[in-house]
Design an enzyme around this catalytic site. Structure first.
Site, mmCIF file in Angstrom:
data_model
loop_
_atom_site.group_PDB
_atom_site.id
_atom_site.type_symbol
_atom_site.label_atom_id
_atom_site.label_comp_id
_atom_site.label_asym_id
_atom_site.label_seq_id
_atom_site.Cartn_x
_atom_site.Cartn_y
_atom_site.Cartn_z
ATOM 1 N N LYS A 117 -22.260 67.078 -28.807
ATOM 2 C CA LYS A 117 -23.584 67.206 -30.201
ATOM 3 C C LYS A 117 -24.213 68.364 -29.462
ATOM 4 C CE LYS A 117 -22.707 62.574 -31.914
ATOM 5 N NZ LYS A 117 -23.477 60.934 -31.921
ATOM 6 N N LYS A 146 -11.929 63.899 -33.386
ATOM 7 C CA LYS A 146 -11.345 61.866 -34.047
ATOM 8 C C LYS A 146 -11.438 62.157 -35.734
ATOM 9 C CE LYS A 146 -14.596 60.151 -33.295
ATOM 10 N NZ LYS A 146 -16.214 59.334 -32.407
ATOM 11 N N LYS A 201 -17.428 59.014 -38.150
ATOM 12 C CA LYS A 201 -18.244 59.024 -39.229
ATOM 13 C C LYS A 201 -19.704 59.765 -40.083
ATOM 14 C CE LYS A 201 -19.846 54.890 -37.609
ATOM 15 N NZ LYS A 201 -20.373 55.406 -35.991
HETATM 16 P P1 TYM Z 1 -19.234 53.754 -33.658
HETATM 17 O O1 TYM Z 1 -20.176 53.522 -34.172
HETATM 18 O O2 TYM Z 1 -19.052 55.909 -33.380
HETATM 19 O O3 TYM Z 1 -18.169 53.625 -33.378
HETATM 20 C C1 TYM Z 1 -17.616 51.818 -33.406
HETATM 21 C C2 TYM Z 1 -16.689 51.758 -32.788
HETATM 22 O O4 TYM Z 1 -15.272 52.186 -33.617
HETATM 23 C C3 TYM Z 1 -14.730 53.093 -32.893
HETATM 24 N N1 TYM Z 1 -14.148 54.363 -33.306
HETATM 25 C C4 TYM Z 1 -12.813 53.992 -33.583
HETATM 26 N N2 TYM Z 1 -12.101 54.137 -33.167
HETATM 27 C C5 TYM Z 1 -10.818 54.591 -33.014
HETATM 28 N N3 TYM Z 1 -10.420 55.819 -34.157
HETATM 29 C C6 TYM Z 1 -11.569 56.891 -34.663
HETATM 30 N N4 TYM Z 1 -11.434 57.590 -34.799
HETATM 31 C C7 TYM Z 1 -13.032 55.698 -33.912
HETATM 32 N N5 TYM Z 1 -14.193 56.205 -34.139
HETATM 33 C C8 TYM Z 1 -15.102 55.431 -34.240
HETATM 34 C C9 TYM Z 1 -15.725 53.248 -31.615
HETATM 35 O O5 TYM Z 1 -14.851 53.964 -30.415
HETATM 36 C C10 TYM Z 1 -16.946 52.144 -31.438
HETATM 37 O O6 TYM Z 1 -15.839 50.919 -31.035
HETATM 38 N N6 TYM Z 1 -21.814 54.391 -28.942
HETATM 39 C C11 TYM Z 1 -21.092 53.451 -29.790
HETATM 40 C C12 TYM Z 1 -21.588 52.165 -30.501
HETATM 41 C C13 TYM Z 1 -22.539 51.557 -29.531
HETATM 42 C C14 TYM Z 1 -21.872 50.643 -28.737
HETATM 43 C C15 TYM Z 1 -22.287 49.782 -27.876
HETATM 44 C C16 TYM Z 1 -20.675 49.991 -28.438
HETATM 45 C C17 TYM Z 1 -23.929 51.470 -28.382
HETATM 46 N N7 TYM Z 1 -23.911 50.069 -28.452
HETATM 47 C C18 TYM Z 1 -22.571 49.041 -26.864
HETATM 48 C C19 TYM Z 1 -20.075 49.147 -27.217
HETATM 49 C C20 TYM Z 1 -20.977 48.734 -26.786
HETATM 50 C C21 TYM Z 1 -20.658 54.096 -31.383
HETATM 51 O O7 TYM Z 1 -21.243 55.096 -31.060
HETATM 52 O O8 TYM Z 1 -19.735 54.007 -31.893
#
Ligand code: TYM
Length: 334
Positions: free
Chosen positions: A112, A195, A198
């Site tokens: 990023k 990937k 969103k």
């Molecule tokens: P985030 O919001 O980007 O994504 C949420 C969850 O979706 C999974 N994910 C994917 N899995 C497979 N293929 C993809 N293309 C894909 N895009 C997203 C992510 O791996 C995630 O499990 N930092 C985290 C949010 C967070 C979090 C936490 C997660 C903050 N605190 C504590 C677990 C525990 C994030 O940005 O997820």
């Protein structure tokens, strides 16, 4: 009972990647077999340029999509991160255990920050993984069900837990990441090397959970596949095709390599993938529409969820404050 914690960040509309990589497992497995918390991590959405009204809107939408996907407040705790002060309270203490070098090595930060091409990024983008570690450690979490892209962040949470415990006495459970068998990394349909994220604004390659069926079909049919004719499963050499096979396996069951053998054309495969995705998302979209008509229900779930979460996190965060040397507040009654 195993404690599970996971979250989703309201920086954009939720995608098929979020659904298959994380949410669906929370619904089908985790909430039934563990003491689970699922969180809309809105503080994390402030680490990049943001529009306050949009973050509020996306936070509400993410919460109702978690419920629409099937999280049941009778089985698990669903809440919004900023409603529970313990996350930010613990994050500061963990910043006093983490190092700046560790933060600068985080892949997502490097990616990023590189996109800003030398321009400045928010300090919170650098410290974001510490807040994520706080999210996890505050609840004595054993397992963190996530997609592959979050593995490094969960590793950091483990490292910080171990380091804190060694320095200041046993306080935190050391968590571990868990991943789905297939679709732990759903790729962008237009750029199968990246990937499906969103927050990347490349619409045609991203299937959103709330896309209309015809939009889903169009996106899948236009997915970039690789040169070659045969339908084979090979992530390295044929990433576009492998992505479609994994999506099909995740939505309709089966093994990607075996499914490949059932097709002799890309066209037929794409058609089945499109229908499998449409069917997987249909009940979620339907339930989401119903929940939109009943905002009071969602608010009630989030209010109760925050209350439960607060009560769970408070003792651990208080213990961390004591262990690291902070003076307990003087009891008003004395
Ligand atoms: P985030 O919001 O980007 O994504 C949420 C969850 O979706 C999974 N994910 C994917 N899995 C497979 N293929 C993809 N293309 C894909 N895009 C997203 C992510 O791996 C995630 O499990 N930092 C985290 C949010 C967070 C979090 C936490 C997660 C903050 N605190 C504590 C677990 C525990 C994030 O940005 O997820």
């Amino acid at each position: 009972m195993t404690r599970v914690f996971s979250g989703v960040k309201p920086t954009g509309h939720l995608t098929l990647g979020n659904y298959l990589g994380a949410m669906r497992r929370w619904v089908v497995e985790d909430q039934h077999r563990s003491d689970a918390l699922f969180c809309v991590v809105d503080l994390h959405a402030l680490t990049v340029d943001h529009d306050p009204a949009r973050v509020r809107r996306l936070s509400r939408q993410a919460a109702s999509l978690l419920l629409a996907a099937g999280l049941d407040p009778a089985l698990c705790t669903v809440f919004v991160q900023s409603h529970v002060d313990e996350h930010a309270r613990l994050s500061y203490v963990l910043e006093c255990v983490a190092t700046d070098g560790e933060m600068r090595r985080m892949i997502q930060y490097k990616e990023k920050a590189a996109r800003e091409r030398g321009g400045s990024v928010r300090l919170s983008l650098l410290t974001y993984p510490v807040l994520m570690a706080a999210d996890i450690l505050a609840y004595g979490t054993d397992e963190v069900p996530v997609g592959h892209d979050q593995t490094q962040h969960v590793e950091l949470a483990r490292d910080l837990a171990v380091r804190f415990n060694q320095r200041y006495g046993h306080t935190f459970v050391v968590p571990r990441a868990t991943h789905p068998v297939v679709a732990a990394r759903v790729m962008n349909l237009q750029e199968p090397e990246s990937k499906m994220g969103k927050s990347d604004d490349t619409g045609p390659g991203i299937v959103y959970v709330l896309d209309e069926p015809d939009v889903v079909r169009k996106k899948v049919v236009r997915a970039v596949t690789d040169s070659g004719r045969e339908v084979v499963y090979d992530r390295e050499v044929r990433p576009g095709l492998a992505n479609l096979l994994e999506i099909l396996a995740a939505c309709a069951g089966g093994e990607p390599a075996e499914l490949a053998g059932a097709y002799d054309s890309y066209g037929a495969l794409k058609k089945d993938v499109a229908e499998a995705v449409v069917e997987a998302l249909r009940p979620v979209r339907k339930r989401h529409r119903e929940l939109c008509a009943d905002p009071g229900y969602v608010e009630g779930v989030l209010r109760d969820g925050a209350e439960r979460a607060r009560a769970m996190a408070r003792p651990t965060v208080d213990a961390a404050y004591r262990a690291i040397g902070l003076l307990p507040p003087v009891n008003a009654a004395r």
